[in-house]
Scaffold this motif. Structure first.
Motif, short mmCIF file in Angstrom:
data_model
loop_
_atom_site.label_atom_id
_atom_site.label_comp_id
_atom_site.label_asym_id
_atom_site.label_seq_id
_atom_site.Cartn_x
_atom_site.Cartn_y
_atom_site.Cartn_z
N HIS B 78 -63.18 3.70 -11.06
CA HIS B 78 -62.03 4.70 -10.78
C HIS B 78 -60.84 4.19 -11.13
N TYR B 79 -60.44 2.91 -10.46
CA TYR B 79 -59.34 2.63 -10.68
C TYR B 79 -58.90 2.30 -12.22
N ASP B 82 -59.68 6.17 -14.21
CA ASP B 82 -58.98 7.51 -14.00
C ASP B 82 -57.57 7.59 -14.55
N ASN B 83 -57.34 8.54 -14.98
CA ASN B 83 -55.85 8.95 -15.35
C ASN B 83 -55.60 10.43 -14.84
N PHE B 86 -58.15 12.69 -16.51
CA PHE B 86 -59.66 12.57 -16.46
C PHE B 86 -59.91 11.86 -15.13
N SER B 87 -61.02 12.23 -14.65
CA SER B 87 -61.40 11.45 -13.48
C SER B 87 -62.91 11.40 -13.31
N LEU B 88 -63.37 9.98 -12.99
CA LEU B 88 -64.73 9.94 -12.81
C LEU B 88 -65.24 10.58 -11.69
N ASN B 91 -64.60 11.71 -6.97
CA ASN B 91 -63.28 11.33 -6.82
C ASN B 91 -62.89 11.41 -5.36
N THR B 92 -63.25 12.37 -4.57
CA THR B 92 -63.16 12.34 -3.06
C THR B 92 -63.33 11.07 -2.43
N TYR B 94 -63.45 8.24 -3.42
CA TYR B 94 -62.76 7.17 -4.38
C TYR B 94 -61.42 7.20 -3.37
N GLU B 95 -61.01 8.70 -3.53
CA GLU B 95 -59.51 8.68 -2.64
C GLU B 95 -59.48 8.07 -1.34
N ARG B 98 -59.72 4.35 -1.17
CA ARG B 98 -58.52 3.79 -1.52
C ARG B 98 -57.60 3.99 -0.57
#
Lengths: 477, 147
Positions: B78-79, B82-83, B86-88, B91-92, B94-95, B98
């Motif tokens: 993801h790091y 992701d932009n 776009f996100s892989l 995502n939740t 991942y957030e 993080r």
């Protein structure tokens, strides 16, 4: 062969609360044998291990994963098979069940009614709360005959808004995490690692009821795994157990199984119990997390790991179609990774009741010392509630300045509550034990613990199973 | 296939494999350092304080132990990919992971004890561990008695 008045299997909540009432009511010359499969691993040794130090005693404890054969990789069953049982790893959440929980079949057409009512168990709820010195609020969604022994935990800033809105449906969680020092316990200071409390605030068998096992009437044998009962027609004559690799037998007038819902069922199955319900119905609650991101509220100031319980999705006609849900407000030090909004977030757990399903069960395995656990899936009753959860969250929390809501969307692998493998019922066709927790066939055999629950409710089971043990011993002795 | 297309495909494939390999084998601690520096850039924190934290984390393996291998991989992919447009998937998750990384770092500093004051220089004070330092949840009523 040795003979005792009572043989008690296990030293967790179910056994210890039963033993407490039994000793209170039985003559001074009675003899009790307690068989504990695990070791005594003291709190101090557990703490040492948690702090990264070597503890030889801790290493010698019986490990949960070694005790049974789990058929499902997706479902985890958590407990502690050593002295004090799961009091060593519980979080200390002690809500009562609601009066309607005892009659969900009559009211909502789901599951099975309990053969007892809320009014019958209420005095024993009060006793269990006094023994555990529960901290709780003045106003609750369930009726109480006495106030809680200790003042409530403090709500967080977000909890306070929710309580203002929902009144008695959103309360400071009743808990065995003491708010003021009591007995050998210190006051909770929100370390938020309650499985093993760093300041010994949480009630455990060791820190409060250890004296029972030092009573002159009681003999305790560690490392002794009961694997079957000695039966003669419809009577239990004693138990067979393994100690240090050798087999032993011992007789008793009365036997009480207080292992847990997996092992109690397994001992019965190993003993040739022919009740068709024995071992069947294994279930526990299913829990999932959601995160509320706020525009401008810092979620601070709460005490304890779980500050509040929400009952907004708990009882009502929706239970005709979907599972009841209890909400837990978490207070671990989570953050939101956005500068300036670090703690403008709430982490809520939504815990659903499930219905016992005979396809989920404890069975015999090739190893007579290890039960097999077969768990296919929770019921659609849970899935229906999960499906509606997003909409319900939007509705319930819409009055708060919520920026966005994020949901896990999956269930936790365990709620640490194992229930319903030896259900309580009026007749032997519907369950294994009667309203006094006595086996329908073997009238000198008690089966204790949450295995007897005909329905499990979304609430944490420990207080109720402790109250049931007090009630059973009180009614019979 | 034309020679030019073949070379283009080969080059692209090789670059993809190299990038994938880099991400997969990237040192997790290096990634954590990048995340902490980026996500706390609005605070007054020197990289020395971050490195003190990373050193202590390395010594007691708290970073590696905090997140399983699969979560570490999720973070890495993801790091790097992701932009804003776009996100892989996941995502939740991942957030949350993080946030956990940054949270663990900030809990090991005096930032929360100083009531999240972004103007006060942030100092590393020791790995956050309730068994070493009970009662230190900085969001509790002990720190916010009037909330």
């Amino acid at each position: 062969m040795e003979k005792f008045d009572l043989i008690l299997v296990g030293t967790g909540f179910a056994s210890s609360f039963f033993l407490r009432k039994y000793l209170e009511k039985s003559p001074l010359d009675n003899r009790v044998l307690v068989l504990e499969r695990g070791i005594m691993c003291p709190y101090t040794e557990r703490l040492k291990a948690a702090g990264g130090k070597q503890s030889d005693i801790f290493e010698k404890r019986v490990k949960t994963g070694d005790t049974f054969i789990n058929d499902s990789e997706d479902k985890v069953w958590m407990f502690d098979p050593n002295f004090g049982g799961s009091s060593n790893c519980w979080t200390g959440c002690t809500p009562r069940f609601l009066p309607n929980d005892f009659k969900i079949k009559s009211l909502y057409g789901m599951g099975q009614d309990w053969p007892i009512s809320y009014d019958e168990i209420e005095p024993y709820y009060t006793q269990a709360e006094e023994i555990m010195m529960i901290a709780g609020p003045e106003i609750t969604p369930f009726p109480r005959s006495k106030p809680y022994p200790l003042p409530p935990q403090t709500l967080s800033s977000v909890d306070k808004l929710l309580q203002d809105k929902y009144k008695e449906l959103y309360i400071s969680q009743p808990t065995a995490r003491a708010t003021v020092p009591t007995g050998k316990r210190n006051a909770c200071c929100t370390s938020a690692v309650c499985g093993l409390c760093p300041v010994n605030s949480k009630f455990t068998i060791e820190n409060t009821l250890d004296y029972l096992y030092a009573d002159k009437r009681v003999t305790i044998r560690y490392g002794s795994q009961v694997h079957h009962l000695l039966t003669e027609n419809d009577t239990i004559k004693g138990v067979a157990y393994k100690y240090n690799g050798k087999d032993y037998e011992v007789n008793a007038e009365i036997v009480a199984l207080g292992a847990n819902a997996i092992f109690n069922a397994h001992i019965l199955l190993n003993s040739g119990d022919t009740n068709p319900k024995t071992g069947k119905g294994l279930c526990e609650q299913r829990g999932t997390f959601a995160y509320l991101y706020f525009k401008d509220i810092d979620n601070v100031g709460g005490s304890s790991i779980i500050t509040a319980n929400g009952y907004m999705l708990y009882d009502g006609d929706h239970r005709k179609n979907e599972a009841a849900c209890i909400i837990e407000s978490s207070n671990i030090p989570f953050i939101r990774n956005e500068p300036g909004k670090w703690r403008k977030i709430a982490r809520l757990k939504f815990v659903f009741e499930d219905l016992p399903d005979d396809n989920n069960k404890v069975v015999l395995s090739d190893n007579f010392l290890k039960p097999g656990v077969q768990y296919a899936k929770h019921t659609s009753y849970v899935d229906k509630a999960m499906k509606n959860l997003k909409g319900n969250i939007d509705k319930i929390f819409s009055f708060l300045p919520v920026e966005k809501i994020e949901m896990d969307g999956y269930f936790q692998k365990s709620e640490y509550h194992i229930c319903s493998t030896v259900r309580m019922s009026d007749s032997k066709e519907e369950g294994v034990v009667d309203k006094n927790l006595i086996h329908h066939q073997y009238r000198n055999l008690f089966i204790l613990g949450s295995g007897v629950y005909p329905s499990i409710t979304p609430a944490n089971p420990t207080l109720t199973l402790s109250a049931l043990s007090l009630m059973a011993a009180d009614k019979i002795f | 296939m034309k020679r030019r297309n073949f070379i283009w495909l080969l080059t692209t494939g090789a670059a993809g494999v190299a990038a994938g390999g880099y991400i997969f084998f990237e040192n997790f601690e290096v990634l954590v350092r990048k995340i902490i520096i980026k996500d706390t850039s609005s605070l007054s924190i020197s990289t020395e304080e971050i490195d003190k934290y990373l050193l202590a984390s390395r010594e007691n393996k708290s970073l590696v132990n905090a997140l399983p291998f699969s979560n570490q991989q999720l973070l890495k992919w993801h790091y790097h990919f992701d932009n804003p447009l776009f996100s892989l998937p996941y995502n939740t998750k991942y957030e949350i992971d993080r946030s956990r990384i940054v949270g663990n770092f900030l809990l090991s500093t005096d930032f929360f004890i100083n009531k999240m004051d972004a103007t006060t220089p942030v100092k590393y004070i020791g790995i956050y561990d309730p068994y070493q330092k009970p009662c230190s949840n900085p969001f509790s009523n002990l720190f916010y008695p009037d909330a």
